[in-house]
Design a protein around this motif. Structure first.
Motif, mmCIF file in Angstrom:
data_model
loop_
_atom_site.group_PDB
_atom_site.id
_atom_site.type_symbol
_atom_site.label_atom_id
_atom_site.label_comp_id
_atom_site.label_asym_id
_atom_site.label_seq_id
_atom_site.Cartn_x
_atom_site.Cartn_y
_atom_site.Cartn_z
ATOM 1 N N SER A 169 94.853 -68.917 -33.520
ATOM 2 C CA SER A 169 94.876 -69.345 -34.923
ATOM 3 C C SER A 169 96.215 -69.104 -35.601
ATOM 4 O O SER A 169 96.445 -69.587 -36.710
ATOM 5 C CB SER A 169 93.766 -68.628 -35.699
ATOM 6 N N GLY A 170 97.102 -68.343 -34.954
ATOM 7 C CA GLY A 170 98.401 -68.070 -35.545
ATOM 8 C C GLY A 170 98.340 -66.961 -36.581
ATOM 9 O O GLY A 170 97.272 -66.430 -36.908
ATOM 10 N N HIS A 171 99.511 -66.624 -37.137
ATOM 11 C CA HIS A 171 99.585 -65.545 -38.123
ATOM 12 C C HIS A 171 100.771 -65.799 -39.039
ATOM 13 O O HIS A 171 101.793 -66.353 -38.628
ATOM 14 C CB HIS A 171 99.740 -64.192 -37.419
ATOM 15 N N GLY A 172 100.643 -65.371 -40.279
ATOM 16 C CA GLY A 172 101.732 -65.518 -41.239
ATOM 17 C C GLY A 172 102.890 -64.583 -40.932
ATOM 18 O O GLY A 172 102.820 -63.741 -40.036
ATOM 19 N N THR A 173 103.970 -64.720 -41.685
ATOM 20 C CA THR A 173 105.158 -63.896 -41.462
ATOM 21 C C THR A 173 104.928 -62.469 -41.954
ATOM 22 O O THR A 173 104.217 -62.233 -42.934
ATOM 23 C CB THR A 173 106.378 -64.491 -42.182
ATOM 24 N N GLU A 174 105.523 -61.526 -41.252
ATOM 25 C CA GLU A 174 105.436 -60.111 -41.597
ATOM 26 C C GLU A 174 106.806 -59.459 -41.390
ATOM 27 O O GLU A 174 107.647 -59.970 -40.632
ATOM 28 C CB GLU A 174 104.414 -59.385 -40.700
ATOM 29 N N ASN A 175 107.032 -58.331 -42.054
ATOM 30 C CA ASN A 175 108.190 -57.490 -41.755
ATOM 31 C C ASN A 175 107.802 -56.510 -40.656
ATOM 32 O O ASN A 175 106.747 -55.868 -40.735
ATOM 33 C CB ASN A 175 108.635 -56.706 -42.992
ATOM 34 N N VAL A 176 108.643 -56.376 -39.639
ATOM 35 C CA VAL A 176 108.351 -55.512 -38.498
ATOM 36 C C VAL A 176 109.494 -54.511 -38.322
ATOM 37 O O VAL A 176 110.661 -54.902 -38.238
ATOM 38 C CB VAL A 176 108.175 -56.333 -37.206
ATOM 39 N N ALA A 177 109.164 -53.231 -38.288
ATOM 40 C CA ALA A 177 110.157 -52.192 -38.010
ATOM 41 C C ALA A 177 110.223 -51.944 -36.509
ATOM 42 O O ALA A 177 109.222 -52.084 -35.802
ATOM 43 C CB ALA A 177 109.782 -50.902 -38.742
ATOM 44 N N TRP A 178 111.394 -51.589 -36.009
ATOM 45 C CA TRP A 178 111.538 -51.353 -34.576
ATOM 46 C C TRP A 178 112.568 -50.258 -34.321
ATOM 47 O O TRP A 178 113.399 -49.945 -35.178
ATOM 48 C CB TRP A 178 111.928 -52.636 -33.837
ATOM 49 N N LEU A 179 112.480 -49.673 -33.143
ATOM 50 C CA LEU A 179 113.382 -48.605 -32.714
ATOM 51 C C LEU A 179 113.934 -48.962 -31.345
ATOM 52 O O LEU A 179 113.177 -49.325 -30.446
ATOM 53 C CB LEU A 179 112.628 -47.269 -32.633
ATOM 54 N N ALA A 180 115.245 -48.885 -31.184
ATOM 55 C CA ALA A 180 115.886 -49.124 -29.887
ATOM 56 C C ALA A 180 116.679 -47.879 -29.503
ATOM 57 O O ALA A 180 117.431 -47.343 -30.319
ATOM 58 C CB ALA A 180 116.809 -50.338 -29.949
ATOM 59 N N ILE A 181 116.495 -47.415 -28.272
ATOM 60 C CA ILE A 181 117.204 -46.231 -27.786
ATOM 61 C C ILE A 181 117.487 -46.420 -26.301
ATOM 62 O O ILE A 181 116.678 -47.000 -25.568
ATOM 63 C CB ILE A 181 116.381 -44.948 -28.034
#
Length: 243
Positions: A26-38
């Motif tokens: 069904s899909g999904h609307g836009t969201e803000n996503v936090a991420w961590l790279a190490i």
């Protein structure tokens, strides 16, 4: 609602939002996503010991143990995520029995559409950190380096470990000894432990080179050495000495 990711490398990764299986199409609307790279490795962050690692493509719906080798005094905080997209069913990561020595993880499929929960192998990225409170970040605080070691006309011993520890084993495939001009007739590579602790395989530096890998329980094996311009070494031969 979860995030799934794939194709991670030094330049970035792909990710998407994943609905429960019943509504996945069904899909999904836009969201803000936090991420961590190490970077992969082991070290200290503001004085707190941590291990950033990945398991390799071996975790399924069955419980899988990651061994911390008792590097922590107390049970660390644990973060993990499925780093590949080999199985398309909506899934998340579960863990249990977290101690200073190890943790168990498994992939749990969503059951909103059916009760089938078998999942193929995936790679899991994780961060185990023995800390509380705030941490100070910095850009590229971990930098793996290739340590070049060149042979001479004489018989050479290339030291990749001693009686106490293995060297070049903290940053995955980013730090290793790069051995050039190795003479099969007389040179020796010294490693810590036993021959059964290691294996020889394809090198990330090219098809003409041979990689020396240290086996790590529950995680991706460590590249500790690359022998340039040879692919005929045998870990059980006289070219290797174990201490």
């Amino acid at each position: 609602m979860r995030t799934r990711q794939r194709n991670g490398d030094a330049n970035g990764f792909d990710f998407a939002l994943e609905e429960e299986e019943l509504y996945k199409a069904s899909g999904h609307g836009t969201e803000n996503v936090a991420w961590l790279a190490i970077s992969l490795g082991e070290g200290n962050w503001d004085g707190n010991h941590f291990i950033a690692g990945n398991t390799g493509d071996q975790v399924t719906h069955n419980w899988h143990t990651i061994d911390f080798a008792n590097n922590f005094t107390n049970a660390p905080k644990f973060l993990g995520n499925i780093a590949t997209f080999d199985g398309p069913d909506s899934s998340g990561l579960r863990y249990r029995n977290l101690t200073n020595g190890n943790v168990q993880i498994m992939i749990e499929e969503d059951t909103s559409q059916d009760n089938e929960q078998n999942h193929t192998t995936e790679d899991i990225n994780f961060l185990a950190l023995e800390a509380d409170g705030n941490l100070t970040g910095s850009v590229d605080s971990l930098t793996g380096l290739a340590d070049s070691q060149a042979g001479t006309v004489n018989a050479d011993i290339f030291v990749l470990g001693d009686a106490s520890e293995s060297f070049y084993d903290n940053y995955g495939q980013q730090d290793y000894a790069e051995i050039s001009d190795f003479d099969l007739a007389q040179d020796i590579i010294q490693l810590h432990g036993l021959a059964d602790d290691y294996y020889l395989g394809s090198s990330p530096t090219g098809i003409d080179d041979q990689g020396i890998f240290l086996k790590v329980a529950g995680m991706e094996d460590e590249l500790v050495g690359v022998v340039k311009n040879t692919n005929t070494l045998d870990i059980n031969s006289s070219n290797f000495a174990f201490v």
